[in-house]
Design an enzyme around this catalytic site. Structure first.
Site, mmCIF file in Angstrom:
data_model
loop_
_atom_site.group_PDB
_atom_site.id
_atom_site.type_symbol
_atom_site.label_atom_id
_atom_site.label_comp_id
_atom_site.label_asym_id
_atom_site.label_seq_id
_atom_site.Cartn_x
_atom_site.Cartn_y
_atom_site.Cartn_z
ATOM 1 N N SER A 24 13.466 -3.672 25.659
ATOM 2 C CA SER A 24 13.690 -2.497 26.504
ATOM 3 C C SER A 24 14.549 -2.853 27.717
ATOM 4 C CB SER A 24 12.352 -1.915 26.964
ATOM 5 O OG SER A 24 11.572 -2.909 27.584
ATOM 6 N N ASN A 111 0.854 -4.168 30.999
ATOM 7 C CA ASN A 111 0.452 -2.764 30.833
ATOM 8 C C ASN A 111 0.222 -2.056 32.170
ATOM 9 O OD1 ASN A 111 0.612 -3.411 28.183
ATOM 10 N ND2 ASN A 111 -1.587 -3.347 27.763
ATOM 11 N N THR A 156 20.028 44.812 35.990
ATOM 12 C CA THR A 156 18.961 44.476 35.058
ATOM 13 C C THR A 156 19.604 44.666 33.691
ATOM 14 O OG1 THR A 156 18.144 46.748 35.029
ATOM 15 C CG2 THR A 156 17.071 45.261 36.581
ATOM 16 N N HIS A 157 19.244 43.839 32.749
ATOM 17 C CA HIS A 157 19.908 43.835 31.431
ATOM 18 C C HIS A 157 21.413 43.582 31.555
ATOM 19 C CE1 HIS A 157 16.177 45.854 30.002
ATOM 20 N NE2 HIS A 157 16.298 46.495 31.150
ATOM 21 N N SER A 278 43.745 24.371 32.113
ATOM 22 C CA SER A 278 43.863 24.211 30.671
ATOM 23 C C SER A 278 45.205 23.576 30.375
ATOM 24 C CB SER A 278 43.769 25.582 29.998
ATOM 25 O OG SER A 278 44.428 25.558 28.748
ATOM 26 N N LYS A 284 44.659 29.425 33.556
ATOM 27 C CA LYS A 284 43.208 29.232 33.540
ATOM 28 C C LYS A 284 42.668 28.433 34.719
ATOM 29 C CE LYS A 284 40.816 29.433 30.136
ATOM 30 N NZ LYS A 284 40.206 29.903 28.958
ATOM 31 N N ASN A 286 38.980 26.979 34.882
ATOM 32 C CA ASN A 286 37.712 26.952 34.154
ATOM 33 C C ASN A 286 36.576 26.416 35.018
ATOM 34 O OD1 ASN A 286 38.970 27.943 31.850
ATOM 35 N ND2 ASN A 286 39.545 25.879 31.188
ATOM 36 N N GLU A 291 29.476 25.212 33.903
ATOM 37 C CA GLU A 291 29.106 25.175 32.488
ATOM 38 C C GLU A 291 28.284 23.919 32.171
ATOM 39 O OE1 GLU A 291 33.484 26.091 31.767
ATOM 40 O OE2 GLU A 291 32.582 26.535 29.834
ATOM 41 N N TYR A 318 -2.989 1.301 25.821
ATOM 42 C CA TYR A 318 -1.534 1.180 25.701
ATOM 43 C C TYR A 318 -1.109 0.993 24.250
ATOM 44 C CZ TYR A 318 3.193 -0.676 26.171
ATOM 45 O OH TYR A 318 4.539 -0.882 26.054
ATOM 46 N N GLN A 323 6.717 2.621 25.476
ATOM 47 C CA GLN A 323 7.983 2.093 25.993
ATOM 48 C C GLN A 323 9.094 3.146 25.864
ATOM 49 O OE1 GLN A 323 9.088 -2.158 25.537
ATOM 50 N NE2 GLN A 323 10.575 -1.405 24.072
ATOM 51 N N LYS A 326 10.798 5.894 28.800
ATOM 52 C CA LYS A 326 11.729 5.689 29.921
ATOM 53 C C LYS A 326 13.120 6.269 29.741
ATOM 54 C CE LYS A 326 9.311 1.497 30.956
ATOM 55 N NZ LYS A 326 8.623 1.613 29.639
HETATM 56 N N1 ARG Z 1 8.292 -3.037 28.070
HETATM 57 C C1 ARG Z 1 6.967 -2.516 27.956
HETATM 58 C C2 ARG Z 1 6.987 -1.009 28.216
HETATM 59 O O1 ARG Z 1 7.925 -0.528 28.723
HETATM 60 C C3 ARG Z 1 6.068 -3.179 28.910
HETATM 61 C C4 ARG Z 1 4.643 -3.228 28.501
HETATM 62 C C5 ARG Z 1 4.485 -4.138 27.348
HETATM 63 N N2 ARG Z 1 3.115 -4.357 27.043
HETATM 64 C C6 ARG Z 1 2.743 -4.879 25.890
HETATM 65 N N3 ARG Z 1 1.494 -5.046 25.709
HETATM 66 N N4 ARG Z 1 3.595 -5.180 24.969
HETATM 67 O O2 ARG Z 1 6.068 -0.322 27.896
#
Ligand code: ARG
Length: 468
Positions: A24, A111, A156-157, A278, A284, A286, A291, A318, A323, A326
């Site tokens: 990650s 964790n 409205t509408h 454009s 134009k 734009n 948008e 966990y 993971q 993110k």
């Molecule tokens: N890179 C992991 C995450 O984002 C960190 C936690 C990993 N924990 C584990 N027991 N493998 O979740």
């Protein structure tokens, strides 16, 4: 080679594909500042509790500081083999300070570490988004003050309904942004408990002080349940929900700017700095930024759905699924931040074509309700009947190809003999908006008052934030 952080019992290193799916670091390196901050707090606490020596703690804290600086200036080599930000930092720490580095991970786990880092990140992001929302509100309030009496058709509408003022329309978005800020603030308040010290899932047998690390990291208190601490991603879900709603508001305003800036409406003009040309059609202009603000809403909603799906059905505590919390969240929060900046820029710089707005409001029988209200007030007609009479007058005007005030008194009296020429006083758009003085209504005086209320409110908040 097996992993040097956890490879004790492993004879073999990972398959190339295993490494690729597992790593990650490419995205969680963004958490470096939060990770280091969390580790420094944890380390000082371990020393204060006598779990590690002060000499080791000093070395660790200093080493982490050096790493932070290296990352900040781009002097750090991230390694996929080390999976994530936590192990990249720890491994570098070992290179810098030697065996003492191995003591940092006492009484914690990745964790609780990752939950802590991500909470700190989301909290920082919420604070930044809140400032940006306040900036947008400020820009809208300024436009509202400048256009408290600028008349436009209210729809409205998307059909002309009643005349309103452009200032009133701007303040509608100030209200939305205020609720968005409230939602982010609620999410922030609930997230602000420290998971650090929950360790892998069950807590730890070391005599740690979770209240101390919580305080050091600006949390209100430690979380109460170790299983929940490492399993919880509600804080991201809530933040993304608030973000999705905020993005939805932005996309509505973006859509209005797109509509208003077409030659058909010609209500507003965006400056060159927020439009594009454009390559083939020289005329134009734009509204690309508007948008894109409208479109980026999709990413934010998508991220919310992504994480809801990732989390549903996960057993405690966990799982590596988490993971996947993110990337989408980073992307969505970035998109919202950029959208807010673009929207604020557009609101600040757009110019209003008062003439076109007024002309549009004067077409489309926007004062029909005023006429019906007059029939009720002056002739004592029940509203339903007044509505009917007005409908006939609108039909007359439509046939004649004029607006309501283009009918002669004689023509009106053919429909309702009791009408007097006093009726013309309510048919103008200015009279119409000026009469809408009920609380929250569109009358220019109301708008001026509401805008100055917001101006004071925003100033009061800014002063409070400055005190902190
Ligand atoms: N890179 C992991 C995450 O984002 C960190 C936690 C990993 N924990 C584990 N027991 N493998 O979740």
């Amino acid at each position: 080679m097996s992993n040097k952080m956890w490879g004790g019992r492993f004879g073999q290193g990972p398959d190339r594909i295993m490494e690729e799916i597992n790593a990650s670091i490419d995205f969680d390196k963004r958490l470096f500042a939060q990770d280091i901050r969390g580790s420094q707090a944890h380390c000082s606490m371990l020393a204060a509790q006598g779990i590690i020596s002060s000499a080791d703690a000093e070395q660790i804290v200093a080493g982490l500081e050096e790493i932070r600086k290296d990352i900040e200036v781009g002097q750090f080599t991230f390694s996929r083999a080390l999976e994530d930000i936590h192990m990249n930092v720890e491994s570098r720490l070992a290179e810098l300070i030697g065996p003492a580095a191995g003591r940092l991970h006492t009484a914690r786990s990745r964790n609780d570490q990752v939950a802590t880092d991500f909470k700190l990140y989301v909290r920082d992001t919420i604070d930044h988004l809140d400032e940006q929302l306040a900036q947008l509100q400020k820009a809208l309030v300024e436009k509202a003050e400048a256009h408290a009496a600028t008349i436009m058709p209210g729809f409205t509408h998307l059909q002309t309904a009643q005349p309103v003022t452009f200032g009133h329309h701007c303040l509608a978005y100030v209200e939305m942004a205020a609720r968005d800020r409230g939602r982010f603030a609620d999410a922030r308040r609930r997230l602000n408990e420290s998971p650090l010290g929950a360790a892998a899932l069950a807590g730890t047998s070391f005599p740690i002080d979770r209240a101390r690390t919580a305080k050091e990291l600006g949390f209100d208190r430690p979380t109460r349940n170790s299983l929940d601490s490492v399993s919880d991603r509600d804080f991201v879900l809530e933040t993304l929900s608030a973000a999705a709603i905020a993005a939805t508001h932005l996309s509505r305003l973006a859509e209005e700017i797109v509509i208003w800036s077409t030659p058909g409406f010609d209500f507003v003009r965006l400056p060159d700095s927020f439009t594009t040309g454009s390559s083939i059609m020289p005329q134009k202009r734009n509204p690309d930024a508007a948008e894109l603000v409208r479109a980026k809403t999709g990413r934010v909603m998508g991220a919310l759905t992504t994480l809801l799906v990732v989390m549903k059905g996960l057993p405690l505590a966990y799982s590596k699924d988490m993971q996947e919390d993110k990337e989408a969240a980073f992307d969505a929060l970035d998109a919202l931040s950029l959208s807010l900046a673009a929207m604020t820029g557009m609101v600040e710089t757009l110019t209003v074509n008062e003439h076109a707005m007024r002309a549009a409001a004067s077409r489309g029988f926007a004062t029909a309700t005023d006429l019906a209200d007059w029939l009720v007030r002056k002739l004592g007609m029940p509203f339903r009947q007044a509505h009917h009479v007005t409908g006939s007058l609108v039909a007359r005007a439509e046939q004649k190809g004029v607006d309501l005030d283009g009918l002669t008194l004689a023509e009106m009296q053919e429909v309702e003999p009791r009408i007097t020429d006093e009726v013309y006083s309510v048919l103008g758009v200015d009279n119409s908006v000026r009469s809408r003085t009920s609380f929250g209504g569109t009358a220019p005086d109301n708008v001026r008052e509401a805008a100055s209320w917001w101006r004071r409110e925003l100033a009061r908040e800014a002063a409070k934030a400055g005190e902190k």
